[in-house]
Scaffold this motif. Structure first.
Motif, PDB file in Angstrom:
ATOM      1  N   UNK A  20     -32.947 114.898   8.730  1.00 28.98           N
ATOM      2  CA  UNK A  20     -33.377 115.868   9.683  1.00 28.98           C
ATOM      3  C   UNK A  20     -32.690 117.465   9.066  1.00 28.98           C
ATOM      4  N   UNK A  21     -32.625 117.699   7.762  1.00 30.89           N
ATOM      5  CA  UNK A  21     -32.172 118.756   7.177  1.00 30.89           C
ATOM      6  C   UNK A  21     -30.772 118.785   7.026  1.00 30.89           C
ATOM      7  N   UNK A  22     -30.030 117.693   6.827  1.00 34.74           N
ATOM      8  CA  UNK A  22     -28.729 117.469   6.599  1.00 34.74           C
ATOM      9  C   UNK A  22     -28.297 118.131   5.185  1.00 34.74           C
ATOM     10  N   UNK A  23     -26.761 118.714   4.986  1.00 36.97           N
ATOM     11  CA  UNK A  23     -26.365 119.029   3.749  1.00 36.97           C
ATOM     12  C   UNK A  23     -25.905 117.775   3.039  1.00 36.97           C
ATOM     13  N   UNK A  24     -25.468 118.057   1.941  1.00 36.33           N
ATOM     14  CA  UNK A  24     -25.182 116.695   1.043  1.00 36.33           C
ATOM     15  C   UNK A  24     -23.937 115.930   1.735  1.00 36.33           C
ATOM     16  N   UNK A  25     -22.863 116.833   1.977  1.00 34.24           N
ATOM     17  CA  UNK A  25     -21.678 116.365   2.420  1.00 34.24           C
ATOM     18  C   UNK A  25     -21.885 115.435   3.840  1.00 34.24           C
ATOM     19  N   UNK A  26     -22.967 115.749   4.502  1.00 28.70           N
ATOM     20  CA  UNK A  26     -23.277 115.007   5.915  1.00 28.70           C
ATOM     21  C   UNK A  26     -23.807 113.737   5.452  1.00 28.70           C
ATOM     22  N   UNK A  27     -24.856 113.844   4.452  1.00 27.65           N
ATOM     23  CA  UNK A  27     -25.499 112.488   4.040  1.00 27.65           C
ATOM     24  C   UNK A  27     -24.467 111.578   3.604  1.00 27.65           C
ATOM     25  N   UNK A  28     -23.642 112.056   2.540  1.00 23.92           N
ATOM     26  CA  UNK A  28     -22.770 111.258   2.003  1.00 23.92           C
ATOM     27  C   UNK A  28     -21.792 110.345   2.916  1.00 23.92           C
ATOM     28  N   UNK A  29     -21.251 111.331   3.840  1.00 26.64           N
ATOM     29  CA  UNK A  29     -20.336 110.833   5.090  1.00 26.64           C
ATOM     30  C   UNK A  29     -21.240 109.895   5.819  1.00 26.64           C
ATOM     31  N   UNK A  30     -22.358 109.964   6.270  1.00 26.91           N
ATOM     32  CA  UNK A  30     -23.376 109.084   6.959  1.00 26.91           C
ATOM     33  C   UNK A  30     -23.485 107.894   6.326  1.00 26.91           C
ATOM     34  N   UNK A  31     -23.722 107.785   4.969  1.00 28.78           N
ATOM     35  CA  UNK A  31     -24.014 106.591   4.271  1.00 28.78           C
ATOM     36  C   UNK A  31     -22.669 105.770   4.082  1.00 28.78           C
ATOM     37  N   UNK A  32     -21.655 106.643   3.694  1.00 27.19           N
ATOM     38  CA  UNK A  32     -20.292 105.817   3.927  1.00 27.19           C
ATOM     39  C   UNK A  32     -19.845 105.088   4.931  1.00 27.19           C
ATOM     40  N   UNK A  33     -19.956 105.691   6.237  1.00 31.41           N
ATOM     41  CA  UNK A  33     -19.776 105.240   7.463  1.00 31.41           C
ATOM     42  C   UNK A  33     -20.592 103.949   7.500  1.00 31.41           C
ATOM     43  N   UNK A  34     -22.048 103.943   7.483  1.00 33.88           N
ATOM     44  CA  UNK A  34     -22.741 102.868   7.516  1.00 33.88           C
ATOM     45  C   UNK A  34     -22.450 101.766   6.734  1.00 33.88           C
ATOM     46  N   UNK A  35     -22.040 102.117   5.271  1.00 35.92           N
ATOM     47  CA  UNK A  35     -21.510 101.003   4.552  1.00 35.92           C
ATOM     48  C   UNK A  35     -20.427 100.189   5.156  1.00 35.92           C
ATOM     49  N   UNK A  36     -19.372 100.893   5.766  1.00 36.62           N
ATOM     50  CA  UNK A  36     -18.254 100.366   6.312  1.00 36.62           C
ATOM     51  C   UNK A  36     -18.639  99.608   7.437  1.00 36.62           C
ATOM     52  N   UNK A  37     -19.363 100.026   8.344  1.00 39.86           N
ATOM     53  CA  UNK A  37     -19.967  99.295   9.680  1.00 39.86           C
ATOM     54  C   UNK A  37     -20.603  98.185   9.204  1.00 39.86           C
ATOM     55  N   UNK A  38     -21.628  98.289   7.745  1.00 38.73           N
ATOM     56  CA  UNK A  38     -22.354  97.013   7.477  1.00 38.73           C
ATOM     57  C   UNK A  38     -21.380  96.100   6.977  1.00 38.73           C
ATOM     58  N   UNK A  39     -20.351  96.322   6.477  1.00 43.83           N
ATOM     59  CA  UNK A  39     -19.195  95.515   5.734  1.00 43.83           C
ATOM     60  C   UNK A  39     -18.426  94.936   6.691  1.00 43.83           C
ATOM     61  N   UNK A  40     -18.481  94.992   8.120  1.00 46.30           N
ATOM     62  CA  UNK A  40     -17.699  94.657   9.043  1.00 46.30           C
ATOM     63  C   UNK A  40     -16.289  95.211   9.162  1.00 46.30           C
ATOM     64  N   UNK A  41     -16.075  96.296   8.490  1.00 43.17           N
ATOM     65  CA  UNK A  41     -14.681  96.856   8.716  1.00 43.17           C
ATOM     66  C   UNK A  41     -14.425  97.239  10.154  1.00 43.17           C
ATOM     67  N   UNK A  42     -13.314  97.378  10.478  1.00 40.44           N
ATOM     68  CA  UNK A  42     -12.747  97.908  12.015  1.00 40.44           C
ATOM     69  C   UNK A  42     -12.625  99.449  11.987  1.00 40.44           C
ATOM     70  N   UNK A  43     -12.692  99.828  12.986  1.00 39.38           N
ATOM     71  CA  UNK A  43     -12.575 101.314  13.156  1.00 39.38           C
ATOM     72  C   UNK A  43     -13.468 102.304  12.865  1.00 39.38           C
ATOM     73  N   UNK A  44     -14.846 101.902  12.358  1.00 35.44           N
ATOM     74  CA  UNK A  44     -15.848 102.699  12.094  1.00 35.44           C
ATOM     75  C   UNK A  44     -17.237 102.472  13.176  1.00 35.44           C
TER      76      UNK A  44
END
Lengths: 94, 515
Positions: free
Chosen positions: A70-94
């Motif tokens: 929805x009009x995100x800048x690059x750093x927002x996109x990277x941060x969201x993807x990284x957070x999704x990875x950690x959640x999908x990997x089952x890491x705690x605290x994300x």
């Protein structure tokens, strides 16, 4: 290497954000990106490439990713993807 | 050929008059010896009855035929019932091939799309296009390219005989039994009838459509009886909720407020902020909010504006009541507060669109502006402004009086955020030029202010005042750094609209995007 173990999401569909939904995929199927964006013509390829690069940098080779941008800048996109990875990997605290 | 705004314009455009490329804001004069166009001579002798029973009867009485041009005003904005109602009646009669030339379209006119598909309507000439109708007319080829004109340019085209209106249907909030009309009384009160006044004066046949038919005569009269052929009473011409949004609220968006604060400081220091100055503020969020900050500066420095013009919004009426503006000239009243002020305050006067903005008369009010503050969809490094097409090349805006006021004012200030989403709003080249950069002086964004380099005087005045001044290229670079340089849109060669400058030259063309 990070291994995705379950579907996960990060982000929102607020203006200037991106909602990233990430799920594990069978080995060898690669990274499949489905992108929705109001600026598909201007930035579609760029955003798709950024998502794939961010996944690869985190050691992900196979994944299914749905992104509603929805009009995100690059750093927002990277941060969201990284957070999704950690959640999908089952890491705690994300 | 390349016109003076740097745009590639074809030598001829199918379905459009002879192409005269834009040559500069004040380069084109009326043809030598040309006279104003005018309506047919008619006489109504004593005893005649103008009242008809229905819109159907009016269509018959007008002699409306295939291929004619009809007009409407847009003072009812999204509350308008008249245009859709009349065109539905025309379609039922089997009339086809009409050119529709309202002063503008609004969201509510999406209902007209089927009539374009069926060939009832084959051409549109307007100031603005929005929503689904805008999308439809950008992505489909109807009979002719849509002609986009400024408010002043539309009056010019009518008086120059380029836009010949056969029948004008005038939504009339109050109309008496002999055709006198005003916009300040009645349940569909819309305030000023500034655009409708032009059509009433210039159309061959004028039909008043009212839901508030009263005894003759009324007071005040905005459109006089001697211009009106027929009167039809209907149940409802407009929804007050869509006509005005009540009291227009000043935005609370911090980015818009920040831009507004900077714009007010530009006004303060640019060199024309003196006792008796004249101004126009657009109806966009940042423009309206600029008035709020300007008020504080005017009170502090005890400076009063001689006049303010344009479409008028409530905050301007407050300034009038406070004595900070001496006179308001109102071509379009944007909210309920403004409608009430126009009705009750003699210093708030209605005026028509030629008085406001027509470049080819003996001096419209825009010529006397010191400042105008306006919005933009995007601007470019040559200070060109686009208010007409969106980021996908779809028509979704209106020229309105933007190019007229920009041409007239000594200092034209454009407010825009540097980014919308991730899209840079300061770019190498705007998608569509709607106001040429030579008439634009200052671009105010949330991250910096750029002054047109040809205005060294303004730049000198604004330096050392704590304003974040930078070059337009620096603004663009900052926007590209944050959002990335956008890939260009894929466009077809097919021209779907012609953007006329106020003098009738071709400023730009809009091509159908390949979506």
């Amino acid at each position: 290497m990070t291994r995705l173990v379950r579907p996960a999401q990060a982000g929102t569909i607020e203006s200037s954000d991106i909602l990233v939904m990430l799920a594990p995929a069978d080995e060898g199927t690669g990274i499949q990106v489905e992108l929705k964006s109001p600026t598909m013509q201007q930035y579609g390829e760029h955003i798709r490439g950024l998502i794939i690069r961010t996944l690869q940098e985190q050691g992900i080779q196979d994944a299914i990713i749905h992104a509603n941008e929805k009009g995100a800048l690059d750093y927002t996109i990277k941060a969201r993807v990284k957070t999704a990875i950690r959640r999908a990997a089952g890491q705690r605290g994300f | 050929m390349i016109n003076a705004a740097g745009r590639e314009i074809p030598a001829s455009i199918e379905g459009y008059k002879e192409v005269v490329p834009y040559a500069g804001a004040f380069a084109t004069q009326p043809p030598a010896g040309a006279r104003k166009a005018g309506p047919k001579l008619k006489a109504v002798y004593p005893g005649a009855n103008k009242l008809l029973n229905s819109i159907d009867e009016a269509i018959e009485a007008c002699g409306l035929k295939d291929g004619m041009t009809i007009s409407f005003h847009h003072h009812f904005r999204n509350g308008d019932h008249v245009m859709n109602m009349v065109i539905a009646a025309i379609a039922r009669k089997g009339i086809k091939g009409l050119t529709l030339a309202p002063s503008s379209f609004l969201d509510t006119n999406d209902e007209l799309i089927p009539y374009f598909q069926q060939g009832v309507l084959v051409a549109a000439e307007t100031s603005g296009l929005r929503n689904k109708l805008g999308h439809f007319l950008t992505t489909n080829k109807i009979g002719k390219p849509t002609i986009i004109r400024t408010h002043g340019g539309r009056v010019r085209a009518i008086e120059a005989g380029e836009l010949k209106i056969d029948v004008a249907f005038i939504g009339a909030p109050t109309c008496d039994t002999y055709g006198n009309i005003n916009g300040v009384h009645g349940s569909a009160a819309c305030g000023s009838l500034g655009y409708a006044m032009v059509d009433s004066r210039m159309a061959d046949t004028v039909v008043a459509i009212t839901d508030n038919l009263v005894d003759h005569p009324i007071c005040p009269v905005s459109i006089p009886q001697y211009q009106v052929d027929y009167i039809v009473k209907v149940d409802c011409i407009g929804d007050p909720k869509g006509i005005s949004t009540g009291a227009l609220r000043v935005t609370t968006n911090p980015r818009d407020l920040h831009i507004a604060k900077l714009a007010a400081k530009v006004i303060e220091h640019a060199g024309y902020f003196k006792e008796g100055f004249g101004m126009q503020l657009g109806a966009g969020a940042a423009s309206v909010a600029t008035g709020k900050y300007l008020r504080d500066i005017m009170l502090r420095d005890k400076i009063v504006a001689n006049f303010a013009i344009g479409g008028i919004v409530g905050p301007f009426c407050d300034l009038l009541d406070e004595g900070l503006i001496r006179t308001l000239f109102d071509v379009q009243s944007f909210d309920a507060r403004t409608i009430q002020s126009l009705r009750d305050n003699p210093r708030h006067q209605e005026y028509d669109c030629t008085f406001y903005a027509n470049p080819w008369n003996k001096g419209p009010m825009v010529n006397k502006l010191d400042y105008v503050v306006l919005g933009a969809t995007e601007v470019d490094v040559n200070f060109n402004v686009n208010v007409m097409t969106d980021s996908n090349g779809i028509m979704m805006g209106a020229l309105g009086g933007h190019p007229d006021a920009s041409a007239g004012a000594k200092c034209t200030i454009i407010c825009a955020p540097l980014l919308r989403g991730r899209l840079p709003m300061v770019t190498d080249a705007v998608q569509t030029v709607s106001t040429p950069g030579e008439t634009v002086d200052v671009i105010v964004t949330d991250r910096g202010i750029a002054v047109n380099p040809k205005r060294e005087d303004l730049l000198a005045n604004l330096q050392g005042k704590g304003l974040p001044l930078m070059t337009i290229e620096q603004l663009r670079d900052m926007a590209y750094e944050l959002g990335g340089k956008p890939a260009p849109l894929k466009m077809s060669d097919e021209i779907v609209a012609v953007v006329e400058y106020r003098d009738g030259t071709v400023l730009d063309v809009i091509r159908r995007p390949l979506l």
